[in-house]
Scaffold this active site. Sequence first.
Site, PDB file in Angstrom:
ATOM      1  N   TRP A   1      -7.615  -6.233   5.744  1.00  0.00           N
ATOM      2  CA  TRP A   1      -5.922  -6.890   5.757  1.00  0.00           C
ATOM      3  C   TRP A   1      -5.877  -7.879   6.626  1.00  0.00           C
ATOM      4  O   TRP A   1      -6.431  -7.619   7.692  1.00  0.00           O
ATOM      5  CB  TRP A   1      -5.131  -5.750   5.593  1.00  0.00           C
ATOM      6  CG  TRP A   1      -5.325  -4.360   4.862  1.00  0.00           C
ATOM      7  CD1 TRP A   1      -6.228  -3.452   5.066  1.00  0.00           C
ATOM      8  CD2 TRP A   1      -4.346  -4.177   3.811  1.00  0.00           C
ATOM      9  NE1 TRP A   1      -5.986  -2.493   4.129  1.00  0.00           N
ATOM     10  CE2 TRP A   1      -4.761  -2.852   3.355  1.00  0.00           C
ATOM     11  CE3 TRP A   1      -3.263  -4.854   3.101  1.00  0.00           C
ATOM     12  CZ2 TRP A   1      -4.016  -2.299   2.018  1.00  0.00           C
ATOM     13  CZ3 TRP A   1      -2.763  -4.347   2.094  1.00  0.00           C
ATOM     14  CH2 TRP A   1      -2.970  -2.900   1.451  1.00  0.00           C
TER      15      TRP A   1
ATOM     16  N   CYS B   1       0.696  -1.207   0.014  1.00  0.00           N
ATOM     17  CA  CYS B   1       0.049  -0.069   0.074  1.00  0.00           C
ATOM     18  C   CYS B   1       0.931   1.204   0.027  1.00  0.00           C
ATOM     19  O   CYS B   1       1.726   1.504   1.005  1.00  0.00           O
ATOM     20  CB  CYS B   1      -1.000  -0.138   1.357  1.00  0.00           C
ATOM     21  SG  CYS B   1      -1.865   1.516   1.294  1.00  0.00           S
TER      22      CYS B   1
ATOM     23  N   THR C   1      -8.714   0.335   6.562  1.00  0.00           N
ATOM     24  CA  THR C   1      -7.538   0.900   5.822  1.00  0.00           C
ATOM     25  C   THR C   1      -6.226   0.600   6.693  1.00  0.00           C
ATOM     26  O   THR C   1      -6.204   0.703   7.841  1.00  0.00           O
ATOM     27  CB  THR C   1      -7.617   2.135   5.429  1.00  0.00           C
ATOM     28  OG1 THR C   1      -7.858   3.019   6.639  1.00  0.00           O
ATOM     29  CG2 THR C   1      -8.879   2.213   4.535  1.00  0.00           C
ATOM     30  N   VAL C   2      -5.119   0.549   6.033  1.00  0.00           N
ATOM     31  CA  VAL C   2      -3.823   0.695   6.342  1.00  0.00           C
ATOM     32  C   VAL C   2      -3.085   2.039   5.766  1.00  0.00           C
ATOM     33  O   VAL C   2      -3.549   2.120   4.742  1.00  0.00           O
ATOM     34  CB  VAL C   2      -2.858  -0.407   6.220  1.00  0.00           C
ATOM     35  CG1 VAL C   2      -3.399  -1.499   7.108  1.00  0.00           C
ATOM     36  CG2 VAL C   2      -2.743  -0.795   4.887  1.00  0.00           C
TER      37      VAL C   2
ATOM     38  N   TYR D   1      -5.325   6.402  -9.262  1.00  0.00           N
ATOM     39  CA  TYR D   1      -6.636   5.808  -8.797  1.00  0.00           C
ATOM     40  C   TYR D   1      -7.956   6.333  -9.469  1.00  0.00           C
ATOM     41  O   TYR D   1      -8.686   5.488  -9.987  1.00  0.00           O
ATOM     42  CB  TYR D   1      -6.937   5.821  -7.211  1.00  0.00           C
ATOM     43  CG  TYR D   1      -5.923   5.006  -6.514  1.00  0.00           C
ATOM     44  CD1 TYR D   1      -6.436   3.729  -5.939  1.00  0.00           C
ATOM     45  CD2 TYR D   1      -4.815   5.609  -6.247  1.00  0.00           C
ATOM     46  CE1 TYR D   1      -5.596   2.965  -5.429  1.00  0.00           C
ATOM     47  CE2 TYR D   1      -3.789   4.771  -5.118  1.00  0.00           C
ATOM     48  CZ  TYR D   1      -4.107   3.428  -4.791  1.00  0.00           C
ATOM     49  OH  TYR D   1      -3.394   2.574  -4.351  1.00  0.00           O
TER      50      TYR D   1
END
Length: 349
Positions: free
Chosen positions: A75, A42, A109-110, A173
């Site tokens: 994740w 990521c 998220t991370v 993106y």
Amino acid sequence: MGSTTGEFKRDANYIDTRITADGRDGYPVEPGRYRLVVARACPWANRAIIVRRLLGLESVLSMGICGPTHDERSWTFDLDPGGRDPVLGIERIQEAYFKRFPDYPRGITVPAIVDVPSGAVVTNDYKQITLDLSTEWTAYHRAGAPELYPEKLRGEIDEVAELVYRDVNNGVYRCGFASSQEAYETAYGALFARLDWLSDRLAGQRYLVGDTITEADVRLFTTLARFDAVYHGHFKCNRQKLAELPVLWAYARDLFQTPGFGDTTDFVQIKSHYYEVHRTINPSGIVPVGPDLSGWLEPHGRAALGGRPFGDGTPPGPPSAAEVVPAGHGAGVDPVDGIDGRDGGFEGG
């Protein structure tokens, strides 16, 4: 997230709790209390990995590493023995989110920072995390740590970083997840216009702001590192490869060869994530063998522009054995060997 015009819209609402020196949000800076959860694939998490390393915070802020792929839930710690993070004891980072917010409605998220004693997530605000590591954790910076967010340059750093975010970091993106031709072409135009602007800016100066590495460089680097391996083909950002943009390619190599940047970049996990997880874009899940990564180690010639990477400071030492990018996952290796050695798992970036 899409829109009626086919434009990709990122959910920009994050947990805005901060870990600060004065603990005003209830979470004071404390050595050993928190765990930074990341995934090498990521780009947003890669920023935090780089900044933590440059500042020498490894001994006071531990790091858990998720695998390169994920499902719709979150994740997972599939790289760890038994598929559990050895400190938090959980299989999914989702568990830390739900520990604090049982009905958490947004994406898992991370990077995320978890309060180890409670097992609850503190924040996933990736933009603020790295700034706070620079400004709130100063008591624990290593001797010789660089100033990545110097006060006198913060206005310019913020301005440049916002343009880079809009058109480059998020711009790739917006190209890749556009659901209409018009939205794609708009994003594509903005991306390459900004890359041209960056090339002009960097033609006569070594770094984006001032004469040392700053937060702005960290933010741009993680997108450039993924450009040829992923964004050029997978996200249809194909006017040119990074390797065909002379100034940006030399700039990216300069950073890559700086301790803390290239040695935190895992090309195998990067490709595994994007090509295996994004099945709406790549239904087969086939991961491409290329590109050739050896060019990342070629001389860049950027030192001729002057500048001092760490200012009055010094480079970080080598990463700990537990945090070394696996052999065959970096630059200068045969890509077929890299694919053969890639890690499994589920994640997103």
